[in-house]
Write an enzyme that holds these catalytic residues in place. Structure first.
Site, PDB file in Angstrom:
ATOM      1  N   SER A  32      24.951  31.581  85.539  1.00 59.44           N
ATOM      2  CA  SER A  32      25.704  30.332  85.474  1.00 59.44           C
ATOM      3  C   SER A  32      26.514  30.304  84.185  1.00 59.44           C
ATOM      4  CB  SER A  32      24.736  29.142  85.562  1.00 59.44           C
ATOM      5  OG  SER A  32      25.442  27.956  85.791  1.00 59.44           O
ATOM      6  N   ASN A  33      26.952  29.160  83.752  1.00 60.34           N
ATOM      7  CA  ASN A  33      27.737  29.062  82.514  1.00 60.34           C
ATOM      8  C   ASN A  33      27.481  27.719  81.842  1.00 60.34           C
ATOM      9  OD1 ASN A  33      29.776  27.063  83.519  1.00 60.34           O
ATOM     10  ND2 ASN A  33      30.076  28.701  85.001  1.00 60.34           N
TER      11      ASN A  33
END
Ligand code: CTP
Length: 218
Positions: A32-33
């Protein structure tokens, strides 16, 4: 058609995406980020306040749904694509603010990944490309407004303009990485018509109002 959450709003139908996506490796691990979702939520709030019938499609974030907004929660890029396709049907504008993961693991394991088993000091994770949501829906957008976002280090103007053309967006909002997970940001709003407007070190609510105007004034 009205929808629970829109109240008496009769303005343009606006779709906003926000937050990161998660791409699971196994039941407990994902790629993810850092996206907090704040910019997208601010746009949804500003749109609802301007009377727009607003659908907010959000990846996993910890923010409260703004009043008068219909919210759809998704996890992965592919789920977001399906939700955007459905919501954009019959909408007037799309703000593609989500930080969509470009890649996902080629396989999602049903049980926990036991990477340490076997004593190897190096493992590889095979990734495959996620669909480009913005480019996919912009292809058949017709007269509808499509706004994309780009995060560039350095000046990035030329790359952002190339991105706008490649993806078929009407505008690209160019951020630098200080915008990630922050309350304020400096953005440049680039238009397909060659226009360029700069909003330096502004609160995200203020930037959101400027972006919503692009739709309301059309
Ligand atoms: N986007 C999308 N689907 C993807 C990836 C990105 O719809 N699979 C959208 C984002 O929501 C955003 C724009 O495309 O509106 C960003 O494009 P992208 O090429 O990912 O740019 P950056 O985030 O700036 O990153 P990079 O240049 O490293 O690819």
């Amino acid at each position: 058609m009205s929808s629970p959450g829109w109240g008496r709003r009769r303005g343009p139908r606006v779709v906003v995406t926000a937050g990161p996506t998660r791409e699971y490796v196994d039941p407990v691990r994902f790629l993810s980020n850092e996206s907090s979702g704040r910019m997208g939520f601010a746009i949804a709030r500003a749109a609802a306040r301007a009377g727009c019938r607003t659908t907010l499609i959000s990846g996993p974030v910890t923010l409260e749904t703004p009043g008068g907004v219909r919210r759809v929660d998704v996890v992965s890029a592919r789920e977001m694509l399906a939700a955007v396709r459905e919501a954009f049907e019959g909408a007037d504008a799309l703000y593609m603010c989500a930080a969509v993961a470009d890649w996902r693991p080629a396989r999602r394991l049903a049980g926990k990944w036991r990477a340490k088993d076997g004593g190897s000091r190096r493992v590889s994770l095979e990734l495959v490309r996620n669909p480009d949501i913005l480019a996919t829906v912009a292809r058949r957008k017709g007269e509808r407004l499509v706004v994309g976002f780009a995060l560039e280090t350095g000046s990035g103007l030329r790359r952002a303009r190339a991105k706008m053309a490649r993806k078929g967006a009407d505008y690209i909002v160019l951020n630098d990485s200080s915008a990630l997970n922050a309350r304020r940001a400096s953005v440049r709003i680039l238009g397909r018509d060659g226009s360029r407007r700069e909003l330096a070190d502004q609160g995200k609510d203020r930037i959101a109002r400027a972006l919503v105007k692009l739709c309301v004034e059309r």
